[in-house]
Design an enzyme around this catalytic site. Sequence first.
Site, PDB file in Angstrom:
ATOM      1  N   ARG A   6      73.669  33.457  -4.634  1.00 18.54           N
ATOM      2  CA  ARG A   6      72.504  33.546  -5.500  1.00 18.54           C
ATOM      3  C   ARG A   6      72.581  34.729  -6.444  1.00 18.54           C
ATOM      4  NH1 ARG A   6      67.472  31.717  -4.362  1.00 18.54           N
ATOM      5  NH2 ARG A   6      67.270  32.489  -6.481  1.00 18.54           N
ATOM      6  N   ARG A  21      79.065  26.735 -20.195  1.00 16.42           N
ATOM      7  CA  ARG A  21      79.860  25.603 -20.699  1.00 16.42           C
ATOM      8  C   ARG A  21      80.662  25.941 -21.946  1.00 16.42           C
ATOM      9  NH1 ARG A  21      74.924  22.027 -19.899  1.00 16.42           N
ATOM     10  NH2 ARG A  21      75.266  21.172 -17.820  1.00 16.42           N
ATOM     11  N   CYS A  37      70.486  22.511 -14.955  1.00 17.01           N
ATOM     12  CA  CYS A  37      69.351  23.400 -15.209  1.00 17.01           C
ATOM     13  C   CYS A  37      68.063  22.704 -14.790  1.00 17.01           C
ATOM     14  CB  CYS A  37      69.231  23.741 -16.693  1.00 17.01           C
ATOM     15  SG  CYS A  37      70.444  24.895 -17.302  1.00 17.01           S
ATOM     16  N   GLU A  65      61.902  26.540 -12.993  1.00 19.74           N
ATOM     17  CA  GLU A  65      61.450  27.207 -11.770  1.00 19.74           C
ATOM     18  C   GLU A  65      59.970  26.906 -11.554  1.00 19.74           C
ATOM     19  OE1 GLU A  65      62.046  29.427  -8.433  1.00 19.74           O
ATOM     20  OE2 GLU A  65      63.620  29.087  -9.903  1.00 19.74           O
ATOM     21  N   ARG A 113      67.564  32.201 -12.748  1.00 17.61           N
ATOM     22  CA  ARG A 113      68.152  32.262 -11.412  1.00 17.61           C
ATOM     23  C   ARG A 113      69.356  31.329 -11.367  1.00 17.61           C
ATOM     24  NH1 ARG A 113      62.556  32.589 -10.791  1.00 17.61           N
ATOM     25  NH2 ARG A 113      61.801  34.145  -9.302  1.00 17.61           N
ATOM     26  N   TYR A 153      71.671  40.495  -8.194  1.00 23.71           N
ATOM     27  CA  TYR A 153      70.373  40.533  -8.871  1.00 23.71           C
ATOM     28  C   TYR A 153      70.418  41.697  -9.850  1.00 23.71           C
ATOM     29  CZ  TYR A 153      68.932  37.174  -5.448  1.00 23.71           C
ATOM     30  OH  TYR A 153      68.843  36.028  -4.694  1.00 23.71           O
ATOM     31  N   ARG A 158      64.705  40.277  -4.263  1.00 26.00           N
ATOM     32  CA  ARG A 158      65.322  40.297  -2.932  1.00 26.00           C
ATOM     33  C   ARG A 158      65.514  41.712  -2.418  1.00 26.00           C
ATOM     34  NH1 ARG A 158      67.185  35.526  -0.602  1.00 26.00           N
ATOM     35  NH2 ARG A 158      67.066  36.949   1.161  1.00 26.00           N
TER      36      ARG A 158
END
Length: 124
Positions: free
Chosen positions: A6, A62, A74, A77, A89, A107, A115
Site C-alpha cells: 500500500r 501507463r 482506478c 475512494e 491511494r 505513505y 497509517r
Amino acid sequence: MIRGIRGAVVVDSDEALQVKKATLELFEAIMEKNLLNVEDIAAVFITLTPDIQSVFPAEAIREQEKFRYIPILCAQEAQVAGGLKRCIRIMVLANTPFDQETVRHVYLGEAKNLRRDLLGEVES
C-alpha cells in the site's frame, strides 16, 4: 507469494500534472522500497478522493514504456467525513519473497497520517 503493498500521497491541488507526478513518484517509491521489478507486478489498484477530477492517475504509470503492460484500475475512494482531501491511494499486488511484516508500505507527506500504526515502516 503475492502481497499487497500500500501507499498514499496527497496533492496540493487538482491539477493534472501534479496528480500524475505524485502518482508516479509514489508508485516508483513502492517499487524501490520493495525491490520490485516490472515482472513482479501482477496488478495495480488506484483510488482517488472525489475532489480529484483532472486526470486518471493511472495515466502517469501507463505513459512510462516500461510499465505499459501492467494492469491498472482506478476507482473513487469512499467519501468519509473528516477524510484526507486530494488523496491518491495505491495498492500494488506483487510477487515478492517478503512476508507481511517485511513489506514496505509507502505513505508520502501528509498521507503518512493515514497509517500511524506503521510509523516505523512508513516512508516520508
